[in-house]
Design a protein around this motif. Structure first.
Motif, PDB file in Angstrom:
ATOM      1  N   LEU A  72       0.779  -1.138  -0.161  1.00 40.82           N
ATOM      2  CA  LEU A  72       0.048   0.070   0.077  1.00 40.82           C
ATOM      3  C   LEU A  72       0.756   1.131  -0.121  1.00 40.82           C
ATOM      4  N   THR A  73       0.407   2.197  -0.677  1.00 47.61           N
ATOM      5  CA  THR A  73       1.237   3.660  -0.625  1.00 47.61           C
ATOM      6  C   THR A  73       0.553   4.562   0.416  1.00 47.61           C
ATOM      7  N   LEU A  74       1.247   5.431   0.789  1.00 50.71           N
ATOM      8  CA  LEU A  74       0.819   6.223   1.857  1.00 50.71           C
ATOM      9  C   LEU A  74      -0.623   6.692   1.517  1.00 50.71           C
ATOM     10  N   ALA A  75      -0.855   7.122   0.510  1.00 51.45           N
ATOM     11  CA  ALA A  75      -2.281   7.457  -0.046  1.00 51.45           C
ATOM     12  C   ALA A  75      -3.295   6.517  -0.065  1.00 51.45           C
ATOM     13  N   GLN A  76      -2.954   5.353  -0.053  1.00 54.60           N
ATOM     14  CA  GLN A  76      -3.896   4.414   0.080  1.00 54.60           C
ATOM     15  C   GLN A  76      -4.116   3.842   1.645  1.00 54.60           C
ATOM     16  N   ILE A  77      -2.963   3.971   2.321  1.00 57.76           N
ATOM     17  CA  ILE A  77      -3.066   3.783   3.669  1.00 57.76           C
ATOM     18  C   ILE A  77      -4.277   4.967   4.289  1.00 57.76           C
ATOM     19  N   SER A  78      -3.889   6.088   3.899  1.00 58.60           N
ATOM     20  CA  SER A  78      -4.740   7.151   4.688  1.00 58.60           C
ATOM     21  C   SER A  78      -6.253   6.995   3.953  1.00 58.60           C
ATOM     22  N   GLN A  79      -6.678   6.561   2.983  1.00 61.71           N
ATOM     23  CA  GLN A  79      -7.999   6.380   2.302  1.00 61.71           C
ATOM     24  C   GLN A  79      -8.377   5.023   2.914  1.00 61.71           C
ATOM     25  N   GLY A  81      -7.671   4.279   6.255  1.00 58.98           N
ATOM     26  CA  GLY A  81      -7.862   4.678   7.381  1.00 58.98           C
ATOM     27  C   GLY A  81      -9.220   5.649   7.529  1.00 58.98           C
ATOM     28  N   THR A  82      -9.389   6.266   6.411  1.00 56.55           N
ATOM     29  CA  THR A  82     -10.679   6.987   6.442  1.00 56.55           C
ATOM     30  C   THR A  82     -11.856   6.337   6.475  1.00 56.55           C
ATOM     31  N   MET A  83     -11.717   5.300   5.612  1.00 59.08           N
ATOM     32  CA  MET A  83     -12.906   4.213   5.498  1.00 59.08           C
ATOM     33  C   MET A  83     -13.125   3.378   6.668  1.00 59.08           C
ATOM     34  N   LEU A  84     -12.086   3.049   7.161  1.00 57.48           N
ATOM     35  CA  LEU A  84     -12.188   2.234   8.534  1.00 57.48           C
ATOM     36  C   LEU A  84     -13.065   3.037   9.660  1.00 57.48           C
ATOM     37  N   VAL A  85     -12.373   4.445   9.757  1.00 53.72           N
ATOM     38  CA  VAL A  85     -13.214   5.380  10.681  1.00 53.72           C
ATOM     39  C   VAL A  85     -14.584   5.377  10.383  1.00 53.72           C
ATOM     40  N   GLN A  86     -14.927   5.634   9.136  1.00 53.00           N
ATOM     41  CA  GLN A  86     -16.450   5.809   8.910  1.00 53.00           C
ATOM     42  C   GLN A  86     -17.123   4.499   9.113  1.00 53.00           C
ATOM     43  N   GLN A  87     -16.512   3.442   8.780  1.00 50.22           N
ATOM     44  CA  GLN A  87     -17.098   2.205   9.275  1.00 50.22           C
ATOM     45  C   GLN A  87     -17.375   1.912  10.614  1.00 50.22           C
ATOM     46  N   ALA A  88     -16.247   2.357  11.606  1.00 46.20           N
ATOM     47  CA  ALA A  88     -16.322   2.233  12.825  1.00 46.20           C
ATOM     48  C   ALA A  88     -17.478   3.201  13.675  1.00 46.20           C
ATOM     49  N   GLU A  89     -17.616   4.322  12.847  1.00 44.19           N
ATOM     50  CA  GLU A  89     -18.463   5.248  13.361  1.00 44.19           C
ATOM     51  C   GLU A  89     -19.955   4.782  13.108  1.00 44.19           C
ATOM     52  N   ALA A  90     -20.217   4.169  12.061  1.00 42.96           N
ATOM     53  CA  ALA A  90     -21.608   3.460  11.798  1.00 42.96           C
ATOM     54  C   ALA A  90     -21.769   2.331  12.547  1.00 42.96           C
ATOM     55  N   ALA A  91     -20.841   1.455  13.281  1.00 38.18           N
ATOM     56  CA  ALA A  91     -21.065   0.132  14.092  1.00 38.18           C
ATOM     57  C   ALA A  91     -20.995   0.862  15.406  1.00 38.18           C
ATOM     58  N   ALA A  92     -20.131   1.585  15.714  1.00 35.17           N
ATOM     59  CA  ALA A  92     -19.813   1.729  17.334  1.00 35.17           C
ATOM     60  C   ALA A  92     -20.354   3.244  17.738  1.00 35.17           C
ATOM     61  N   GLY A  93     -20.731   3.968  16.526  1.00 35.78           N
ATOM     62  CA  GLY A  93     -21.190   5.519  17.127  1.00 35.78           C
ATOM     63  C   GLY A  93     -20.096   6.244  16.767  1.00 35.78           C
ATOM     64  N   PRO A  94     -20.318   7.503  16.345  1.00 39.90           N
ATOM     65  CA  PRO A  94     -19.330   8.756  16.424  1.00 39.90           C
ATOM     66  C   PRO A  94     -18.839   9.014  17.551  1.00 39.90           C
ATOM     67  N   GLN A  95     -19.580   9.031  18.624  1.00 41.20           N
ATOM     68  CA  GLN A  95     -18.942   9.374  19.937  1.00 41.20           C
ATOM     69  C   GLN A  95     -17.973   8.524  20.429  1.00 41.20           C
TER      70      GLN A  95
END
Length: 113
Positions: A72-79, A81-95
């Motif tokens: 993975l490139t740094l850009a792909q790692i960042s992308q 990571g962003t997707m993982l945070v979005q999925q985590a927010e959907a499952a566990a909640g933003p707070q």
């Protein structure tokens, strides 16, 4: 990385809300012997540095080294990571997600979030 970096009981609550998260964290433990050995001089140096700096800093360095070694490139790692945070927010909640991320301030910098 989170199981070694995040502090407090927030992480166990976070993992409990995301099906399979705890099992994945154990299966892909970035601090397990040989976890950061993706081949190549840079991966070897990052793995050695990660181990020498202790568990907290080492988990982040080892995790990023593993992601880089996978191609993975740094850009792909960042992308990712962003997707993982979005999925985590959907499952566990933003707070709860924000609380876990706040307990690992260097994570955002290492993953480009």
């Amino acid at each position: 990385m989170l199981e070694h970096e995040a502090e407090g009981t927030t992480l166990s609550s976070f993992f409990a809300k995301i099906p399979g998260a705890d099992a994945l964290a154990k299966q892909y433990d970035v601090m397990a012997p040989g976890a950061a050995s993706g081949g190549g001089l840079l991966s070897s140096l990052e793995g050695a540095l990660g181990g020498a700096l202790g568990e907290k800093t080492g988990a982040l360095i080892n995790g990023v080294a593993i992601l880089k070694a996978s191609g993975l490139t740094l850009a792909q790692i960042s992308q990712a990571g962003t997707m993982l945070v979005q999925q985590a927010e959907a499952a566990a909640g933003p707070q709860l997600t924000s609380e876990v991320l706040a307990s690992v301030p260097d994570l955002k910098g290492h993953l480009g979030l």
